[in-house]
Write a protein that holds these residues in place. Structure first.
Motif: not given
Ligand SMILES: Cc1cc2nc3c(=O)[nH]c(=O)nc-3n(C[C@H](O)[C@H](O)[C@H](O)COP(=O)(O)OP(=O)(O)OC[C@H]3O[C@@H](n4cnc5c(N)ncnc54)[C@H](O)[C@@H]3O)c2cc1C
Length: 430
Positions: A63-68, A85-97
């Protein structure tokens, strides 16, 4: 035992609900939609540490994909840059449901009761306080109503004037969005970027297109109420540029509103506290709407618990608003000022800003909202801009940035009408 009603199954309300029920409060969530219809039918950006802090695991790869990183395009599509330049290591694209499933499961484990398919029509107001909510058929009474019913909350809209709470979110503080996943005709793998277009097809707003292997995610965002024409012209242009974008809709395909202004000045009253979109906590494009709601819900729960047997009055609930604004407000005022300035620019102005590198990766540092230094940006813009007609706007924005500092320091720790009125005067100048 204090009785709590959560109006709407918004993320902040659900967070407060499970924390309070876990501490022995009697909590009921009243939600307009059926359980099976809840949540948006797509993925959105979330910051994982906030979920982890609350003991929630939201990392199932199904349900969770990487963030680019985002790539930004100017209206004329003559200049583009990718923010890396921004730190995206803790960001994810997550299924809302999936996210709502996690929150609701947690609530149920903690003893929260749910009433799905019950549309709240307004607040019950008695003796200068919110005493509950009503649907067309029934009244629900409580010591506290947590308003998690989103941007068009019927609870907020029916509060009396004496509450001092802003009932309407003004139209210029809203972005209308259309979002759909289309088939990816060629099953092209995902490029490592998400493309954002300002003033796409001449429409004031920002659109995005993200290519995944199995689908193409399109968002059309408009600062004016969205029409079929706006959506169609954006889709046509995206299909011209990204020929793998199919016609068939796989998910989504709905229009929704996102609040883009700063939080409404007061979001607590006697027996009432708002969280999330119902009080405009989201910062669009930053992946903050869900996280802000979670943060607010946890601060609210803590405030309620610390209040003990005392009344959930505006004085006691103010601590929630104070702590929330202290925790999140430090940068959000200046970001909102810059966002407001940018959203008021013409397409030609934005082209100029892009082409002359007045607006760069540095300013759009973290997803287009957490600007690294708004003041520096305005100074640079003022110094290099030959278009003097923009100078009054820049000057106003610089003054607002200065006011933002005063707003931060004037926020009263304890609620009193006078201290609040003084702070409100400053806040309204932002
Ligand atoms: C296209 C789009 C993209 C977004 N992208 C992101 C992103 O990447 N990251 C991010 O963090 N945020 C994103 N957001 C914002 C995010 O959806 C919200 O900020 C977030 O959901 C917090 O809102 P909320 O939980 O307070 O309210 P909502 O999610 O709006 O939930 C409110 C709930 O209240 C219910 N309700 C409404 N009226 C009634 C009523 N009368 N009676 C009972 N129940 C009622 C609704 O059915 C709903 O379940 C996006 C939003 C949109 C539309």
């Amino acid at each position: 035992m204090k009785k709590i009603i959560c109006a709407g199954a918004g993320h902040g309300g659900l967070t407060a609900a499970f924390l309070l029920a876990g501490s022995g409060y009697d909590v009921t969530v009243i939600e307009a939609k059926k359980r099976s219809e809840l949540g948006h039918d797509w993925h959105d950006c979330v910051w994982l540490p906030e979920f982890e802090r609350l003991g929630l695991r939201a990392d199932d790869p199904g349900y969770v994909m990487p963030f680019f990183h985002y790539t930004y395009h100017n209206p004329a599509q003559t200049a583009a840059f990718t923010v890396t330049s921004n730190d995206i290591s803790n960001l994810r694209m997550a299924d809302r449901r999936y996210l709502l499933d996690i929150l609701i499961d947690k609530c149920k484990k903690c003893g929260v009761k749910f009433e799905f398919g019950k549309k709240i029509t307004g607040a019950i107001v008695e003796d200068n306080r919110v005493a509950g909510v009503h649907t067309a058929k029934k009244e629900y009474r409580a010591d506290l109503v947590i308003d998690a019913a989103g941007i068009d909350s019927p609870v907020r809209k029916t509060l009396p004037e004496i509450s001092g709470i802003q009932r309407e979110i003004s139209q210029d503080k809203i972005i209308w969005t259309y979002r759909a996943y289309f088939e990816n005709k060629f099953n092209k793998p995902a490029p490592e970027s998400q493309n954002i277009y300002f003033f796409h097809c001449g429409n004031p707003g920002m659109d995005w297109i993200i290519t995944e292997r199995d689908f193409v995610d399109v968002l059309v965002g408009s600062f004016v109420p969205i029409t079929d024409e706006i959506i169609d012209s954006a889709l046509e242009d995206f299909r011209r540029i990204y020929s793998h974008t199919g016609e068939r809709i796989l998910r989504g395909g709905t229009v929704n509103k996102i609040p883009i202004g700063k939080a409404i000045p007061k979001f607590v009253w006697n027996g009432y506290a708002a969280v999330g979109d119902s009080c405009s906590m989201a910062e669009p494009m930053s992946g903050s709407g869900i996280n802000r709601a979670l943060t607010a819900g946890s601060i609210l729960a803590e405030t309620v618990m610390n209040t003990g047997d005392e009344d959930l009055s505006v004085e006691n609930l103010w601590r929630y608003e104070y702590d929330y604004l202290k925790k999140t407000g430090e940068n959000s005022y200046s970001d909102a000022i810059l966002r407001e300035f940018l959203s008021g620019l013409s397409p030609e102005d934005l082209d100029y800003f892009f082409e002359h590198r007045l607006l760069t990766e540095k300013e759009l540092g973290s997803g287009g909202v957490s600007f690294s230094s708004p003041a520096e940006f305005f100074q640079k813009a003022a110094a290099f801009l030959p278009k003097s007609r923009l100078l009054p706007g820049i000057t106003r924005a610089l003054l607002k940035l200065r006011t933002a500092e005063a707003v931060k320091s004037a926020l009263p720790r304890e609620y009193s009408q006078n201290a609040y009125a003084y702070w409100l005067k400053l806040y309204n100048r932002l």
